[in-house]
Scaffold this motif. Sequence first.
Motif, PDB file in Angstrom:
ATOM      1  N   GLU A 106      26.225  63.451 -43.150  1.00 44.24           N
ATOM      2  CA  GLU A 106      26.023  63.459 -44.536  1.00 44.24           C
ATOM      3  C   GLU A 106      26.974  64.584 -45.092  1.00 44.24           C
ATOM      4  OE1 GLU A 106      22.032  63.443 -45.633  1.00 44.24           O
ATOM      5  OE2 GLU A 106      21.393  62.181 -43.970  1.00 44.24           O
ATOM      6  N   ARG A 107      27.580  65.261 -44.114  1.00 43.84           N
ATOM      7  CA  ARG A 107      28.431  66.528 -44.400  1.00 43.84           C
ATOM      8  C   ARG A 107      27.525  67.537 -45.415  1.00 43.84           C
ATOM      9  NH1 ARG A 107      33.595  66.168 -43.418  1.00 43.84           N
ATOM     10  NH2 ARG A 107      34.371  67.771 -45.121  1.00 43.84           N
ATOM     11  N   LEU A 108      26.275  67.852 -44.870  1.00 48.35           N
ATOM     12  CA  LEU A 108      25.391  68.904 -45.742  1.00 48.35           C
ATOM     13  C   LEU A 108      26.100  70.105 -45.662  1.00 48.35           C
ATOM     14  CD1 LEU A 108      22.014  67.253 -44.372  1.00 48.35           C
ATOM     15  CD2 LEU A 108      23.187  66.777 -46.515  1.00 48.35           C
ATOM     16  N   VAL A 109      26.945  70.538 -44.877  1.00 45.24           N
ATOM     17  CA  VAL A 109      27.411  71.788 -44.594  1.00 45.24           C
ATOM     18  C   VAL A 109      28.817  71.722 -45.019  1.00 45.24           C
ATOM     19  CG1 VAL A 109      25.372  72.649 -43.473  1.00 45.24           C
ATOM     20  CG2 VAL A 109      27.444  71.938 -42.114  1.00 45.24           C
ATOM     21  N   GLY A 110      29.570  70.808 -45.546  1.00 42.63           N
ATOM     22  CA  GLY A 110      30.632  70.672 -45.336  1.00 42.63           C
ATOM     23  C   GLY A 110      31.651  70.490 -44.339  1.00 42.63           C
ATOM     24  N   LYS A 111      32.917  70.874 -44.141  1.00 42.38           N
ATOM     25  CA  LYS A 111      33.596  70.766 -42.925  1.00 42.38           C
ATOM     26  C   LYS A 111      33.102  71.572 -41.875  1.00 42.38           C
ATOM     27  CE  LYS A 111      38.434  70.655 -41.278  1.00 42.38           C
ATOM     28  NZ  LYS A 111      39.851  70.827 -41.578  1.00 42.38           N
ATOM     29  N   ALA A 112      32.727  71.135 -40.648  1.00 36.39           N
ATOM     30  CA  ALA A 112      32.004  72.213 -39.721  1.00 36.39           C
ATOM     31  C   ALA A 112      32.915  72.009 -38.308  1.00 36.39           C
ATOM     32  CB  ALA A 112      30.565  71.793 -39.414  1.00 36.39           C
ATOM     33  N   ALA A 113      32.895  73.069 -37.634  1.00 33.05           N
ATOM     34  CA  ALA A 113      33.078  73.376 -36.422  1.00 33.05           C
ATOM     35  C   ALA A 113      32.104  73.933 -35.412  1.00 33.05           C
ATOM     36  CB  ALA A 113      34.576  74.248 -36.357  1.00 33.05           C
ATOM     37  N   VAL A 114      32.294  73.683 -34.125  1.00 32.89           N
ATOM     38  CA  VAL A 114      31.532  73.888 -33.075  1.00 32.89           C
ATOM     39  C   VAL A 114      31.928  75.137 -32.490  1.00 32.89           C
ATOM     40  CG1 VAL A 114      30.167  73.785 -31.003  1.00 32.89           C
ATOM     41  CG2 VAL A 114      30.508  71.813 -32.586  1.00 32.89           C
ATOM     42  N   GLY A 160      39.338  77.533 -43.124  1.00 30.25           N
ATOM     43  CA  GLY A 160      39.261  76.017 -43.749  1.00 30.25           C
ATOM     44  C   GLY A 160      38.062  75.492 -43.375  1.00 30.25           C
ATOM     45  N   PHE A 161      37.133  76.026 -42.596  1.00 25.52           N
ATOM     46  CA  PHE A 161      35.847  75.427 -42.458  1.00 25.52           C
ATOM     47  C   PHE A 161      34.908  76.048 -43.186  1.00 25.52           C
ATOM     48  CE2 PHE A 161      38.024  74.677 -38.268  1.00 25.52           C
ATOM     49  CZ  PHE A 161      37.779  73.327 -38.279  1.00 25.52           C
ATOM     50  N   ASP A 162      33.820  75.132 -43.528  1.00 30.34           N
ATOM     51  CA  ASP A 162      32.735  75.670 -44.469  1.00 30.34           C
ATOM     52  C   ASP A 162      31.567  76.084 -43.634  1.00 30.34           C
ATOM     53  OD1 ASP A 162      34.085  74.557 -46.751  1.00 30.34           O
ATOM     54  OD2 ASP A 162      33.600  72.633 -46.002  1.00 30.34           O
ATOM     55  N   ALA A 163      31.490  75.666 -42.299  1.00 21.19           N
ATOM     56  CA  ALA A 163      30.370  75.917 -41.549  1.00 21.19           C
ATOM     57  C   ALA A 163      30.660  76.192 -40.060  1.00 21.19           C
ATOM     58  CB  ALA A 163      29.381  75.009 -41.587  1.00 21.19           C
ATOM     59  N   SER A 164      29.762  76.858 -39.307  1.00 24.41           N
ATOM     60  CA  SER A 164      30.179  76.903 -37.787  1.00 24.41           C
ATOM     61  C   SER A 164      28.746  76.382 -37.372  1.00 24.41           C
ATOM     62  CB  SER A 164      30.401  78.411 -37.325  1.00 24.41           C
ATOM     63  OG  SER A 164      29.518  79.208 -37.551  1.00 24.41           O
ATOM     64  N   ILE A 165      28.799  75.667 -36.097  1.00 24.08           N
ATOM     65  CA  ILE A 165      27.724  75.191 -35.493  1.00 24.08           C
ATOM     66  C   ILE A 165      27.634  76.128 -33.970  1.00 24.08           C
ATOM     67  CG2 ILE A 165      26.456  73.195 -34.259  1.00 24.08           C
ATOM     68  CD1 ILE A 165      28.021  71.570 -36.248  1.00 24.08           C
ATOM     69  N   THR A 166      26.526  76.774 -33.726  1.00 26.37           N
ATOM     70  CA  THR A 166      26.482  77.610 -32.595  1.00 26.37           C
ATOM     71  C   THR A 166      25.420  77.309 -31.613  1.00 26.37           C
ATOM     72  OG1 THR A 166      24.655  79.276 -32.940  1.00 26.37           O
ATOM     73  CG2 THR A 166      26.720  79.366 -34.212  1.00 26.37           C
ATOM     74  N   GLY A 167      25.726  77.733 -30.394  1.00 28.03           N
ATOM     75  CA  GLY A 167      24.514  77.564 -29.366  1.00 28.03           C
ATOM     76  C   GLY A 167      23.489  78.287 -29.014  1.00 28.03           C
ATOM     77  N   ARG A 168      23.477  79.245 -30.213  1.00 22.58           N
ATOM     78  CA  ARG A 168      22.503  80.452 -29.705  1.00 22.58           C
ATOM     79  C   ARG A 168      20.796  79.911 -29.691  1.00 22.58           C
ATOM     80  NH1 ARG A 168      22.957  84.823 -34.167  1.00 22.58           N
ATOM     81  NH2 ARG A 168      23.440  83.117 -35.590  1.00 22.58           N
ATOM     82  N   LYS A 169      20.067  80.389 -28.832  1.00 22.51           N
ATOM     83  CA  LYS A 169      18.561  79.967 -28.800  1.00 22.51           C
ATOM     84  C   LYS A 169      17.850  81.530 -28.858  1.00 22.51           C
ATOM     85  CE  LYS A 169      20.828  78.474 -25.778  1.00 22.51           C
ATOM     86  NZ  LYS A 169      22.055  78.024 -25.587  1.00 22.51           N
ATOM     87  N   GLY A 170      16.884  81.266 -29.342  1.00 25.84           N
ATOM     88  CA  GLY A 170      15.657  82.364 -29.649  1.00 25.84           C
ATOM     89  C   GLY A 170      15.324  83.168 -28.482  1.00 25.84           C
ATOM     90  N   PHE A 171      15.207  82.354 -27.426  1.00 25.24           N
ATOM     91  CA  PHE A 171      14.450  82.951 -26.019  1.00 25.24           C
ATOM     92  C   PHE A 171      15.685  83.871 -25.298  1.00 25.24           C
ATOM     93  CE2 PHE A 171      16.773  79.510 -24.281  1.00 25.24           C
ATOM     94  CZ  PHE A 171      17.421  79.745 -22.891  1.00 25.24           C
ATOM     95  N   GLN A 172      16.650  83.626 -25.474  1.00 28.18           N
ATOM     96  CA  GLN A 172      17.963  84.262 -24.805  1.00 28.18           C
ATOM     97  C   GLN A 172      17.675  85.763 -24.698  1.00 28.18           C
ATOM     98  OE1 GLN A 172      21.005  82.600 -27.011  1.00 28.18           O
ATOM     99  NE2 GLN A 172      21.865  81.581 -24.892  1.00 28.18           N
ATOM    100  N   SER A 173      17.307  86.374 -25.777  1.00 30.93           N
ATOM    101  CA  SER A 173      17.159  87.921 -25.656  1.00 30.93           C
ATOM    102  C   SER A 173      16.053  88.568 -26.966  1.00 30.93           C
ATOM    103  CB  SER A 173      18.342  88.639 -26.034  1.00 30.93           C
ATOM    104  OG  SER A 173      19.069  88.561 -27.375  1.00 30.93           O
TER     105      SER A 173
END
Length: 252
Positions: free
Chosen positions: A44-52, A146-159
Amino acid sequence: MAEAARRIDLIDVNPRFVMAEAVALNNRFRGVDTADMLRAVLTERLVGKAAVVSSFGAESAVLLHLVASIDPTVPVLLLDTLKLFPETLAYRDTLVARLGLTDVRSLRPDPTALAAKDATDLRWSYDPDGCCEIRKVEPLARGLEGFDASITGRKGFQSATRTGLPRFEVEDGRMKVNPLASWTKTDLDGYFAAHDLPRHPLEAEGYLSIGCAPCTSVVKPGEDPRAGRWRGWDKVECGIHSDVPTENDPIF
């Protein structure tokens, strides 16, 4: 002063998103399954153009598999600092082939900046923040243009510094999506097993959070998964992520 000016130049002065939009997305997807949430965000492109943004580290296969299952053409950005473990680069190639990712981009530090600020290749040994600025922060800022958003692999338990990580936040005007924010180590291990995903070859040796080779060490029993990063320094992040909001923050 020049360094500060350079950093400002890399920040988009016309914000794409404001915090209220992150709040709305956190509310919309509260309790929604991660795969369903991520599918809606991408289709649905809720955050526009995204990159991981992926390190291709110990747990990276989970997020990359989730994304590839939805759209393998989503751009994936790897910060190739020129100091990564060779095993990480080999693991990248393994995952690209296995998951069918079609747009993996290696972001490298600017050669002029390296020549001027790290000609000896030893800045990591006396100024890790400065090294990360040259090899990670600046290249990512350029890569995200050129990207509107980034997608990360962060997790709350990591630190301890990532506890309470929200699924959606805004940083420098871009939306940052953390699909695995609430996942546990058990969740990750279960996903690896369910989808028969290959593990990073260094994980079996005790490297639970894998970054640049000079600044990554084996994690000892009972330590946070990221304890092996920048050991001996008062440093827990490379600088590409802002501080995690507290639970009293309105973003939740």
